[in-house]
Design a protein around this motif. Structure first.
Motif, PDB file in Angstrom:
ATOM      1  N   THR A 109      -1.836  66.588  -0.106  1.00 47.88           N
ATOM      2  CA  THR A 109      -2.165  65.429  -0.949  1.00 47.88           C
ATOM      3  C   THR A 109      -1.187  65.308  -2.113  1.00 47.88           C
ATOM      4  O   THR A 109      -0.699  64.220  -2.424  1.00 47.88           O
ATOM      5  N   ARG A 110      -0.891  66.431  -2.764  1.00 51.18           N
ATOM      6  CA  ARG A 110       0.078  66.415  -3.866  1.00 51.18           C
ATOM      7  C   ARG A 110       1.443  65.920  -3.380  1.00 51.18           C
ATOM      8  O   ARG A 110       2.106  65.116  -4.056  1.00 51.18           O
ATOM      9  N   GLU A 111       1.875  66.432  -2.232  1.00 44.44           N
ATOM     10  CA  GLU A 111       3.185  66.043  -1.704  1.00 44.44           C
ATOM     11  C   GLU A 111       3.239  64.543  -1.422  1.00 44.44           C
ATOM     12  O   GLU A 111       4.249  63.885  -1.704  1.00 44.44           O
ATOM     13  N   VAL A 112       2.170  64.001  -0.871  1.00 44.60           N
ATOM     14  CA  VAL A 112       2.129  62.569  -0.563  1.00 44.60           C
ATOM     15  C   VAL A 112       2.179  61.739  -1.841  1.00 44.60           C
ATOM     16  O   VAL A 112       2.946  60.766  -1.947  1.00 44.60           O
ATOM     17  N   LEU A 149      -2.016  60.851   5.982  1.00 47.21           N
ATOM     18  CA  LEU A 149      -2.818  59.655   5.730  1.00 47.21           C
ATOM     19  C   LEU A 149      -4.299  60.013   5.591  1.00 47.21           C
ATOM     20  O   LEU A 149      -5.004  59.435   4.758  1.00 47.21           O
ATOM     21  N   ARG A 150      -4.769  60.959   6.381  1.00 45.92           N
ATOM     22  CA  ARG A 150      -6.160  61.406   6.289  1.00 45.92           C
ATOM     23  C   ARG A 150      -6.485  61.897   4.867  1.00 45.92           C
ATOM     24  O   ARG A 150      -7.459  61.479   4.254  1.00 45.92           O
ATOM     25  N   PHE A 151      -5.647  62.801   4.353  1.00 47.87           N
ATOM     26  CA  PHE A 151      -5.913  63.373   3.033  1.00 47.87           C
ATOM     27  C   PHE A 151      -5.743  62.341   1.925  1.00 47.87           C
ATOM     28  O   PHE A 151      -6.458  62.370   0.918  1.00 47.87           O
ATOM     29  N   ILE A 201      -5.987  67.227  -9.143  1.00 52.01           N
ATOM     30  CA  ILE A 201      -4.971  66.241  -8.757  1.00 52.01           C
ATOM     31  C   ILE A 201      -5.194  64.941  -9.521  1.00 52.01           C
ATOM     32  O   ILE A 201      -4.248  64.315 -10.006  1.00 52.01           O
ATOM     33  N   ARG A 202      -6.449  64.528  -9.637  1.00 52.51           N
ATOM     34  CA  ARG A 202      -6.744  63.280 -10.360  1.00 52.51           C
ATOM     35  C   ARG A 202      -6.300  63.365 -11.811  1.00 52.51           C
ATOM     36  O   ARG A 202      -5.761  62.396 -12.371  1.00 52.51           O
ATOM     37  N   GLN A 203      -6.476  64.506 -12.449  1.00 48.46           N
ATOM     38  CA  GLN A 203      -6.046  64.676 -13.833  1.00 48.46           C
ATOM     39  C   GLN A 203      -4.530  64.555 -13.971  1.00 48.46           C
ATOM     40  O   GLN A 203      -4.012  64.006 -14.942  1.00 48.46           O
TER      41      GLN A 203
END
Length: 319
Positions: A45-48, A80-82, A109-111
């Motif tokens: 997710t971070r990489e995307v 795409l899923r994550f 990640i949101r922060q």
């Protein structure tokens, strides 16, 4: 019957915002996975997000269009899923149970990215859609070629594409086999291929029709028989599978031959042990103990042509 033909594709370009809306409405779906670690989910997710924020295009994604209209995502990278799961966590209106489970690794990640998230919703997402008018096996052929699926992913996609054509019967048939919850897809996969080779050994595939058929075309016919065949015959075949499955499970313990064996190879041993039992009815361990037989089994691509060659080899008996 199985001649090569042009596959019908439709390439669609959406903004991420539109893809997200389709996901929330249930029009974009993902196949089941047995387990996904939080660490991997967080890393991908971070990489995307980093890539999209830098303006790096999202890689094209292959999807299978179902007759009900949904698009089944075939991508095994899970990008795409994550991304969709994260956006639901960050912007979704309903906090479902699975979202709460994801909160530990999505909150951080949101922060980190909350101030820039609005910038990614215009990022383009390219979907290569396999049109539903293609035969179902074509969707499997394309997905396997593009994604180089592991066996459990293949089975999971089978279960979605063929959910109304016999795939839902598998779990009930195999319920009493001793395997872990993580092995459900693996055992379903093995039983389907076991059935396929069993049917080939009994001459249920017409040579003239299936002479050029690959494994996906044979499996499609196998699933059809699973759905519409005689219930008692299918149950008896399942019992045959269970006996050989348990036998092979016992033999594998501490056996160096199996330590590095791939799931595909183990599946082939199961299939051809069943065929050996049908044709010769003795010493089914020969399938993996006899070097000459083992080499043929390992090299088999599970097409009708290759399966037929091995079955003829068994019948000739020049081992």
């Amino acid at each position: 019957m199985y001649k090569s033909g042009r596959i019908r594709f439709d390439t669609r370009k959406y903004d991420l915002d539109e893809v997200f809306r389709r996901y929330k409405s249930g029009n974009l779906i993902f196949y089941k996975k047995n387990s996904i670690t939080g660490k991997r989910r967080s890393k991908v997710t971070r990489e995307v997000l980093e890539a999209l924020l830098r303006g790096i295009p999202f890689p094209p994604v292959y999807t299978s269009e179902l007759q009900t209209g949904e698009l089944l995502v075939l991508d095994k990278s899970d990008r795409l899923r994550f991304l969709m799961e994260y956006l639901v966590f960050a912007y979704g209106e309903d906090q479902k149970e699975n979202q709460m489970e994801q909160s530990n690794y999505f909150s951080e990640i949101r922060q980190m990215y909350s101030d820039w998230m609005k910038d990614i919703f215009y990022a383009p997402i390219m979907l290569h859609v396999i049109d539903y008018t293609n035969p179902k096996y074509v969707h499997m052929q394309v997905g396997a070629f593009v994604e180089e699926w592991p066996v459990t992913q293949e089975q999971s996609v089978w279960n979605v594409i063929y959910q109304k054509s016999g795939a839902q019967i598998l779990e009930k048939l195999l319920a009493d086999i001793r395997y872990s919850p993580k092995a459900v897809l693996m055992v379903q996969y093995q039983f389907l291929y076991f059935m396929m080779v069993f049917f080939a050994a009994h001459g249920m595939f017409d040579d003239a029709v299936f002479q050029d058929a690959d494994k996906f075309q044979l499996i499609e016919k196998t699933i059809y028989w699973l759905q519409f065949g005689n219930d008692e015959d299918v149950k008896k075949l399942c019992e045959k599978f269970k006996v050989i499955y348990e036998l092979l499970s016992e033999r594998r313990v501490g056996n160096r031959l199996f330590l590095q064996a791939s799931p595909e190879r183990i599946t082939k041993y199961l299939c051809f042990m069943g065929a050996w039992k049908t044709i010769r009815d003795d010493h089914i361990e020969e399938v993996y103990e006899n070097r000459k037989i083992r080499a043929r089994v390992i090299d088999c691509d599970m097409s009708f042509h290759d399966i037929s060659k091995i079955l003829e080899f068994f019948r000739r008996g020049d081992l």
